[in-house]
Design a protein around this motif. Structure first.
Motif, mmCIF file in Angstrom:
data_model
loop_
_atom_site.group_PDB
_atom_site.id
_atom_site.type_symbol
_atom_site.label_atom_id
_atom_site.label_comp_id
_atom_site.label_asym_id
_atom_site.label_seq_id
_atom_site.Cartn_x
_atom_site.Cartn_y
_atom_site.Cartn_z
ATOM 1 N N THR A 1 -19.448 -1.556 6.955
ATOM 2 C CA THR A 1 -19.024 -0.798 5.852
ATOM 3 C C THR A 1 -18.278 0.426 6.058
ATOM 4 O O THR A 1 -17.399 1.191 5.149
ATOM 5 N N GLU A 2 -18.625 1.086 7.220
ATOM 6 C CA GLU A 2 -17.852 2.354 7.778
ATOM 7 C C GLU A 2 -16.332 2.135 7.451
ATOM 8 O O GLU A 2 -15.458 3.014 7.498
ATOM 9 N N LEU A 3 -15.783 0.666 7.481
ATOM 10 C CA LEU A 3 -14.376 0.521 7.491
ATOM 11 C C LEU A 3 -13.826 1.120 6.243
ATOM 12 O O LEU A 3 -12.598 1.595 5.988
ATOM 13 N N LEU A 4 -14.679 1.266 5.010
ATOM 14 C CA LEU A 4 -14.239 1.847 3.716
ATOM 15 C C LEU A 4 -13.830 3.093 3.816
ATOM 16 O O LEU A 4 -13.034 3.744 2.905
ATOM 17 N N TRP A 5 -14.488 3.959 5.106
ATOM 18 C CA TRP A 5 -14.077 5.489 4.706
ATOM 19 C C TRP A 5 -13.067 5.717 6.105
ATOM 20 O O TRP A 5 -12.897 6.873 6.535
ATOM 21 N N GLN A 6 -12.427 4.793 6.571
ATOM 22 C CA GLN A 6 -11.386 4.868 7.407
ATOM 23 C C GLN A 6 -10.077 4.802 6.715
ATOM 24 O O GLN A 6 -10.046 4.242 5.578
ATOM 25 N N PRO A 7 -9.002 5.393 7.198
ATOM 26 C CA PRO A 7 -7.824 5.209 6.714
ATOM 27 C C PRO A 7 -7.240 3.805 6.761
ATOM 28 O O PRO A 7 -7.533 3.195 7.648
ATOM 29 N N PHE A 8 -6.774 3.459 5.876
ATOM 30 C CA PHE A 8 -6.402 2.041 5.462
ATOM 31 C C PHE A 8 -5.350 1.628 6.671
ATOM 32 O O PHE A 8 -5.638 0.548 7.285
ATOM 33 N N SER A 9 -4.524 2.369 6.991
ATOM 34 C CA SER A 9 -3.660 2.320 7.956
ATOM 35 C C SER A 9 -4.313 1.988 9.501
ATOM 36 O O SER A 9 -3.670 1.380 10.374
ATOM 37 N N SER A 10 -5.579 2.387 9.443
ATOM 38 C CA SER A 10 -6.220 2.221 10.827
ATOM 39 C C SER A 10 -6.954 0.732 11.080
ATOM 40 O O SER A 10 -7.076 0.404 12.120
ATOM 41 N N LEU A 11 -6.824 -0.070 10.050
ATOM 42 C CA LEU A 11 -7.436 -1.406 10.048
ATOM 43 C C LEU A 11 -6.563 -2.315 10.595
ATOM 44 O O LEU A 11 -5.102 -2.377 10.608
ATOM 45 N N SER A 12 -7.208 -3.437 11.323
ATOM 46 C CA SER A 12 -6.313 -4.489 11.717
ATOM 47 C C SER A 12 -5.937 -5.550 10.583
ATOM 48 O O SER A 12 -6.599 -5.398 9.689
ATOM 49 N N GLY A 13 -4.875 -6.087 10.828
ATOM 50 C CA GLY A 13 -4.765 -7.335 9.913
ATOM 51 C C GLY A 13 -5.826 -8.030 9.533
ATOM 52 O O GLY A 13 -5.947 -8.542 8.110
ATOM 53 N N ILE B 1 0.886 -1.205 -0.147
ATOM 54 C CA ILE B 1 -0.041 -0.178 -0.049
ATOM 55 C C ILE B 1 0.887 1.375 0.164
ATOM 56 O O ILE B 1 1.740 1.437 0.777
ATOM 57 N N ARG B 2 0.925 1.998 -0.988
ATOM 58 C CA ARG B 2 1.729 3.257 -1.162
ATOM 59 C C ARG B 2 1.238 4.479 -0.448
ATOM 60 O O ARG B 2 1.953 5.407 0.038
ATOM 61 N N GLU B 3 -0.105 4.401 -0.146
ATOM 62 C CA GLU B 3 -0.760 5.550 0.554
ATOM 63 C C GLU B 3 -1.611 5.049 1.735
ATOM 64 O O GLU B 3 -2.710 5.133 1.706
ATOM 65 N N PRO B 4 -1.125 4.650 2.798
ATOM 66 C CA PRO B 4 -1.559 3.837 3.788
ATOM 67 C C PRO B 4 -2.553 4.660 4.631
ATOM 68 O O PRO B 4 -3.572 4.310 5.198
ATOM 69 N N ASN B 5 -2.488 6.119 4.343
ATOM 70 C CA ASN B 5 -3.211 6.889 5.261
ATOM 71 C C ASN B 5 -4.678 7.356 4.438
ATOM 72 O O ASN B 5 -5.658 8.093 4.896
ATOM 73 N N ASP B 6 -4.612 6.735 3.019
ATOM 74 C CA ASP B 6 -5.778 7.242 2.424
ATOM 75 C C ASP B 6 -6.916 6.300 2.714
ATOM 76 O O ASP B 6 -6.820 5.349 3.451
ATOM 77 N N TYR B 7 -8.095 6.707 2.392
ATOM 78 C CA TYR B 7 -9.214 5.751 2.762
ATOM 79 C C TYR B 7 -9.421 4.573 2.153
ATOM 80 O O TYR B 7 -8.614 4.194 0.917
ATOM 81 N N THR B 8 -9.670 3.319 2.891
ATOM 82 C CA THR B 8 -9.577 1.928 2.439
ATOM 83 C C THR B 8 -10.442 1.935 1.108
ATOM 84 O O THR B 8 -9.766 0.982 0.309
ATOM 85 N N MET B 9 -11.402 2.551 0.794
ATOM 86 C CA MET B 9 -12.330 2.423 -0.337
ATOM 87 C C MET B 9 -11.084 2.940 -1.555
ATOM 88 O O MET B 9 -11.149 2.168 -2.653
ATOM 89 N N ASN B 10 -10.463 3.776 -1.398
ATOM 90 C CA ASN B 10 -9.447 4.463 -2.448
ATOM 91 C C ASN B 10 -8.371 3.502 -2.697
ATOM 92 O O ASN B 10 -7.969 3.045 -3.960
ATOM 93 N N VAL B 11 -8.083 2.866 -1.609
ATOM 94 C CA VAL B 11 -6.933 2.001 -1.560
ATOM 95 C C VAL B 11 -7.333 0.597 -2.411
ATOM 96 O O VAL B 11 -6.609 0.204 -3.477
ATOM 97 N N LEU B 12 -8.473 0.264 -2.039
ATOM 98 C CA LEU B 12 -9.127 -0.927 -2.916
ATOM 99 C C LEU B 12 -9.291 -0.617 -4.277
ATOM 100 O O LEU B 12 -8.975 -1.443 -5.030
ATOM 101 N N MET B 13 -9.833 0.363 -4.712
ATOM 102 C CA MET B 13 -9.913 0.753 -6.031
ATOM 103 C C MET B 13 -8.807 0.837 -6.979
ATOM 104 O O MET B 13 -8.701 0.325 -8.027
ATOM 105 N N ARG B 14 -7.620 1.307 -6.271
ATOM 106 C CA ARG B 14 -6.424 1.344 -6.881
ATOM 107 C C ARG B 14 -5.726 0.030 -7.015
ATOM 108 O O ARG B 14 -4.563 -0.094 -7.626
ATOM 109 N N SER B 15 -6.158 -0.952 -6.106
ATOM 110 C CA SER B 15 -5.578 -2.360 -6.149
ATOM 111 C C SER B 15 -5.810 -3.132 -7.171
ATOM 112 O O SER B 15 -5.120 -4.417 -7.266
#
Length: 121
Positions: free
Chosen positions: A107-119, A73-87
């Motif tokens: 579904t709120e996880l999609l609008w959190q920074p990716f870096s805030s998610l657990s493994g 993940i090149r931009e871990p502080n971006d929203y998870t939804m954006n990270v998924l779409m770029r993947s």
């Protein structure tokens, strides 16, 4: 539907017992499939074989492209939804939300920074 046909798959890391020994497997891309197993049983190795990262004996026939998560993940502080779409995901947002709902995941996880998610998330 796109089939994955594995015939006579044999693979072992140097100096170790085979993880796969003359395995045959037919999988339909219509299936929702997960690989479960203890550490060291070959889950990641199979995905690396499907991605043509490891040499093996036997044959694999498919036109599918395989991705392995976690991606870099090149931009871990971006929203998870954006990270998924770029993947490389080619579906739509409602499809991701549907899958999250089926897994009882908010579904709120999609609008959190990716870096805030657990493994596991």
């Amino acid at each position: 539907m796109e089939p994955i046909t594995i015939n006579n798959l044999t693979f072992a890391y140097p100096g170790q017992e085979p993880l796969f020994n003359h395995c045959d497997l037919n999988i339909s891309s219509d299936w929702k499939l997960g690989l479960l197993g203890r550490n060291g049983r070959g889950k990641t190795t199979l995905l690396k074989i499907l991605q043509k990262q490891l040499s093996f004996q036997g044959s694999i026939q498919t036109n599918l492209k395989f991705n392995y998560y976690p991606l870099v993940i090149r931009e871990p502080n971006d929203y998870t939804m954006n990270v998924l779409m770029r993947s490389g995901y080619q579906g739509e947002q409602w499809q991701i939300e549907r899958e999250l709902n089926l897994m009882a995941t908010p579904t709120e996880l999609l609008w959190q920074p990716f870096s805030s998610l657990s493994g596991g998330e």
